[in-house]
Design a protein around this motif. Structure first.
Motif, short mmCIF file in Angstrom:
data_model
loop_
_atom_site.label_atom_id
_atom_site.label_comp_id
_atom_site.label_asym_id
_atom_site.label_seq_id
_atom_site.Cartn_x
_atom_site.Cartn_y
_atom_site.Cartn_z
N ALA A 86 0.84 -1.20 0.00
CA ALA A 86 0.00 0.00 0.00
C ALA A 86 0.87 1.25 0.00
O ALA A 86 0.58 2.23 -0.70
N ARG A 87 1.96 1.22 0.75
CA ARG A 87 2.86 2.38 0.82
C ARG A 87 3.75 2.48 -0.41
O ARG A 87 4.08 3.58 -0.85
N SER A 90 1.56 3.99 -3.14
CA SER A 90 1.25 5.41 -2.90
C SER A 90 2.47 6.31 -3.09
O SER A 90 2.34 7.54 -3.15
N GLY A 91 3.67 5.70 -3.13
CA GLY A 91 4.89 6.50 -3.25
C GLY A 91 5.30 7.15 -1.95
O GLY A 91 6.12 8.08 -1.95
N GLU A 92 4.77 6.64 -0.82
CA GLU A 92 5.02 7.26 0.48
C GLU A 92 6.49 7.33 0.84
O GLU A 92 6.95 8.28 1.47
N TRP A 93 7.26 6.31 0.45
CA TRP A 93 8.67 6.26 0.83
C TRP A 93 9.60 6.76 -0.27
O TRP A 93 10.80 6.92 -0.04
N MET A 113 13.58 -5.40 0.27
CA MET A 113 12.79 -5.52 -0.95
C MET A 113 11.82 -4.35 -1.08
O MET A 113 11.65 -3.77 -2.17
N ALA A 114 11.16 -3.99 0.02
CA ALA A 114 10.21 -2.87 -0.01
C ALA A 114 10.91 -1.56 -0.36
O ALA A 114 10.38 -0.73 -1.11
N LEU A 115 12.11 -1.36 0.19
CA LEU A 115 12.87 -0.15 -0.11
C LEU A 115 13.26 -0.10 -1.58
O LEU A 115 13.14 0.95 -2.23
#
Length: 373
Positions: A86-87, A90-93, A113-115
């Motif tokens: 979800a983040r 959204s481009g939150e990071w 991986m998320a980063l």
């Protein structure tokens, strides 16, 4: 788009202890960051926040969770990726200069991986540890190698780890030790005056590695030797959540509860744990962090593993058991009721070096934003 130049991911108690000194250094310099708990573990986190004087998490990807069994771990994996995707979408990071991950856990791999999916460079703390075998320890060795391939900043604790990262892309920095040194320095400074190493006369046991919990023959051997050790010395068995659940699923929980001089002890905050170790005559553990702490302090320690990728304390105060009964029993007989000399010498702060490097990257990112704004 993230407003925080740095993102910091923490998933386990050991990661918290080793990352907290970095957070304290970031706070001391007034460098902004976003603190993210993955939720793999949450037990004792509030106590650790208070012990280290670190703020609460900005984001809990999975709140109030403890992945202490295979089933709960699977549920955590699903919940983590639902929250992370979800983040990511959204481009939150996006736009952060770096994301800090530590060690070799599932949280380390998934956060990395998320980063990467968010376009953020990964800063891997305690990078470069290697075992000659891909599947031992499992899954830690696989995690280390995968995370190294995806990281840009590699913070290696010693020259051996640096050599293991030859050919890695990005920046390799020798921090001259692990951030655990900074955490231990803080905890030892809080010891009561007049504390004497080994004065309690008891032994401490800590067992939690997957390699020991998942192999029934090895686990049975270890529990038999814990019971035998308790017939020679009083023991305090500090229970990791995964170990506690494993004991309760087997006959060992009931058997250990009947042993007179064996105290099944719940986990505690870090200063209290170090106080417990200082009072002990010896330590029996399969933990890498415990091995490092013992090596720095001089605490007689038996490593409950068949092999280790860490050299800390070996051929000094740390003995490799290789899960050999004779070695285990000889160690307990030699150190039961003994005292020892606390020898922590401190040294330069690895956390300062890490923040020096990442603070520069963050400053460069902010400067570029202003120039382009």
């Amino acid at each position: 788009m993230s407003e925080a130049p740095l993102l910091v991911f923490i998933g386990t108690k050991a990661q918290y202890i080793k990352t907290a000194p970095i957070l304290r250094e970031l706070d001391a310099r007034g460098l902004p960051y976003q603190l993210i708990y993955t939720g793999q573990h949450s037990e004792t986190f509030e106590a650790l926040e208070a012990a280290f004087g670190v703020r609460k998490a900005d984001i809990k990807l999975v709140a109030n969770f403890e992945a202490s069994t295979h089933a709960s771990f699977a549920r955590w994996v699903i919940a983590f990726w639902c929250a992370a995707f979800a983040r990511i979408r959204s481009g939150e990071w996006r736009g952060s200069s770096a994301g800090i991950v530590h060690g070799d856990t599932a949280s380390t791999l998934f956060s990395t991986m998320a980063l990467r999916l968010s376009g953020v460079r990964v800063a891997h703390v305690e990078a470069g540890l290697r075992s000659p075998r891909l599947l031992e320890p499992f899954p830690e060795e696989i995690v280390r190698r995968l995370v190294s391939r995806m990281s840009w900043f590699h913070f290696a604790p010693d020259a051996t780890a640096v050599a293991n990262l030859a050919g890695a892309r990005g920046v390799v920095i020798n921090t001259g030790g692990n951030t655990l040194r900074d955490a231990l320095r803080l905890a030892l400074a809080r010891l009561p005056k007049g504390a004497h190493a080994g004065a309690g006369g008891y032994g401490v046991v800590s067992i939690h590695r997957s390699e020991n919990l998942s192999r029934s023959r090895d686990f049975d051997l270890l529990m038999e030797e814990v019971m035998h050790a308790a017939s020679i010395s009083s023991l305090k068995f500090v229970l990791h959540p995964a170990t506690r659940e494993h004991l309760r699923r087997t006959h060992w929980w009931a058997r250990l509860k009947t042993v007179k001089d064996l105290n099944l002890t719940e986990r505690m905050d870090y200063p209290d744990f170090i106080r417990l170790l200082v009072g002990a005559s010896f330590l029996m553990t399969d933990g890498g962090s415990n091995q490092e702490e013992a090596a720095m302090m001089g605490l007689p320690t038996l490593l409950l593993r068949r092999a280790t990728e860490r050299s800390d304390g070996l051929e000094d105060n740390v003995t490799m058991s290789s899960l050999d009964r004779e070695k285990i029993r000889n160690f307990v007989a030699a150190y039961a009721g003994s005292t020892w000399v606390l020898r922590f010498k401190g040294g330069a702060s690895p956390s300062v070096q890490i923040v020096d490097a990442l603070g520069g990257a963050a400053a460069s990112r902010l400067s570029n934003e202003r120039a382009n704004g």
